[in-house]
Design an enzyme around this catalytic site. Sequence first.
Site, PDB file in Angstrom:
ATOM      1  N   CYS A 241      -1.269 -29.444   9.209  1.00  0.00           N
ATOM      2  CA  CYS A 241      -1.531 -28.023   8.982  1.00  0.00           C
ATOM      3  C   CYS A 241      -0.900 -27.435   7.722  1.00  0.00           C
ATOM      4  O   CYS A 241      -1.338 -27.748   6.620  1.00  0.00           O
ATOM      5  CB  CYS A 241      -1.133 -27.242  10.242  1.00  0.00           C
ATOM      6  SG  CYS A 241      -1.877 -25.601  10.377  1.00  0.00           S
TER       7      CYS A 241
ATOM      8  N   LYS B 202       6.110 -32.530  11.693  1.00  0.00           N
ATOM      9  CA  LYS B 202       5.677 -31.587  10.656  1.00  0.00           C
ATOM     10  C   LYS B 202       6.859 -31.120   9.808  1.00  0.00           C
ATOM     11  O   LYS B 202       7.869 -30.642  10.354  1.00  0.00           O
ATOM     12  CB  LYS B 202       5.011 -30.390  11.337  1.00  0.00           C
ATOM     13  CG  LYS B 202       4.438 -29.346  10.396  1.00  0.00           C
ATOM     14  CD  LYS B 202       3.776 -28.232  11.206  1.00  0.00           C
ATOM     15  CE  LYS B 202       3.060 -27.216  10.346  1.00  0.00           C
ATOM     16  NZ  LYS B 202       2.440 -26.150  11.180  1.00  0.00           N
TER      17      LYS B 202
ATOM     18  N   GLU C  27      -3.845 -30.240  15.697  1.00  0.00           N
ATOM     19  CA  GLU C  27      -2.450 -29.831  15.910  1.00  0.00           C
ATOM     20  C   GLU C  27      -2.316 -29.198  17.299  1.00  0.00           C
ATOM     21  O   GLU C  27      -3.243 -28.572  17.798  1.00  0.00           O
ATOM     22  CB  GLU C  27      -2.061 -28.801  14.837  1.00  0.00           C
ATOM     23  CG  GLU C  27      -0.599 -28.366  14.884  1.00  0.00           C
ATOM     24  CD  GLU C  27      -0.236 -27.348  13.799  1.00  0.00           C
ATOM     25  OE1 GLU C  27      -1.143 -26.697  13.258  1.00  0.00           O
ATOM     26  OE2 GLU C  27       0.965 -27.201  13.530  1.00  0.00           O
TER      27      GLU C  27
HETATM   28  O1  LIG Z   1       2.499 -22.647  16.769  1.00  0.00           O
HETATM   29  C1  LIG Z   1       2.236 -23.738  17.258  1.00  0.00           C
HETATM   30  O2  LIG Z   1       2.196 -23.937  18.477  1.00  0.00           O
HETATM   31  C2  LIG Z   1       1.988 -24.884  16.348  1.00  0.00           C
HETATM   32  N1  LIG Z   1       2.064 -24.526  14.985  1.00  0.00           N
HETATM   33  C3  LIG Z   1       1.054 -23.951  14.327  1.00  0.00           C
HETATM   34  O3  LIG Z   1      -0.036 -23.748  14.824  1.00  0.00           O
HETATM   35  C4  LIG Z   1       1.355 -23.578  12.902  1.00  0.00           C
HETATM   36  C5  LIG Z   1       2.405 -22.507  12.921  1.00  0.00           C
HETATM   37  S1  LIG Z   1       1.933 -20.961  13.656  1.00  0.00           S
HETATM   38  N2  LIG Z   1       0.177 -23.125  12.186  1.00  0.00           N
HETATM   39  C6  LIG Z   1       0.050 -23.373  10.874  1.00  0.00           C
HETATM   40  O4  LIG Z   1       0.824 -24.099  10.246  1.00  0.00           O
HETATM   41  C7  LIG Z   1      -1.134 -22.683  10.210  1.00  0.00           C
HETATM   42  C8  LIG Z   1      -1.056 -22.720   8.693  1.00  0.00           C
HETATM   43  C9  LIG Z   1      -2.016 -21.777   8.103  1.00  0.00           C
HETATM   44  O5  LIG Z   1      -2.798 -21.125   8.761  1.00  0.00           O
HETATM   45  C10 LIG Z   1      -2.010 -21.606   6.635  1.00  0.00           C
HETATM   46  O6  LIG Z   1      -1.354 -22.390   5.919  1.00  0.00           O
HETATM   47  O7  LIG Z   1      -2.680 -20.682   6.169  1.00  0.00           O
END
Ligand SMILES: O=C(O)CNC(=O)[C@H](CS)NC(=O)CCC(=O)C(=O)O
Length: 280
Positions: free
Chosen positions: A156, A115, A41
């Site tokens: 993710c 996503k 990702e």
């Molecule tokens: O922010 C960005 O640049 C891209 N998006 C991400 O990295 C996203 C949102 S912070 N991360 C996740 O979805 C982690 C999920 C996770 O850690 C869980 O389900 O426990």
Amino acid sequence: MTKAALITLNSSDDPVANLAMTTDLIDAAVGRGATFVLTPEVTNCVSTSLAHQEAVLCTQGTDPTLRGLRETAARHRVWLLIGSLALKTDDADGRFANRSFLIDPAGKIVAKYDKIHMFDVTVSQSESYRESAGYRPGDKAVVADGPFGRIGMTICYDLRFPYLYRDLAQAGAEVLTVPSAFSETTGQAHWHVLLRARAIETGSYILAPAQTGLHAEAAGGKRRTYGHSLAVSPWGDVMYDGGEDVGYGIVEIDPNAAKDARSRIPSLAHDRSYEGTAHE
Ligand SMILES: O=C(O)CNC(=O)[C@H](CS)NC(=O)CCC(=O)C(=O)O
């Protein structure tokens, strides 16, 4: 058998440096025989600053990471799953897309997936995420055909919504991709068990290339991701665990393994309808 390579990255907030690192790792994996390479990702940029993202991100039509990685796929004649790119959109509210791409050996985009589930979570008093502040969610599940069978594309936090994986498998997917930037805290608690559960309950390969470590940012990085890029067989065996280091690992995809697992445990075909609590 298809040799699939899972790449583990420690992307910074500098897309130029991230493209160079990713290209080097793809070159190395292809040198070891991989014909399908998967990246995590937000391959192009991990940043905690909306202002910085606004300054460095591009639209799909102009993005240099997408262009560069398509050229790399074509140069090597391999399939590539770009776990995701953070991209500008023309939405009025200015939010980005968190978009995964399947690229064929000619360098053509054969599928893209935005996503669906946004990570809007308060893990503890000192750790919270509001993904939907910067990104707009997608609303379409996507399957696409590669030479190794049908692929179901997810990203993710989608991992926590099992019916999405069931729907993808019931739509014929035998390989489910889960490129991630999982938080270190939740990764330690949940990552392996959730990925193995999705593999077992769908009788599908799970390929989950991940971001790892402390992510450098111009303004001082503070975000940590869990790493442990994981490949799980349709029977639920962990075939590869990339640990915490940047790098890649190769697994062999057997085109019969999903059918074998599903004939031993045909639960994917045993849904029953019941009243009261079905989703949608
Ligand atoms: O922010 C960005 O640049 C891209 N998006 C991400 O990295 C996203 C949102 S912070 N991360 C996740 O979805 C982690 C999920 C996770 O850690 C869980 O389900 O426990």
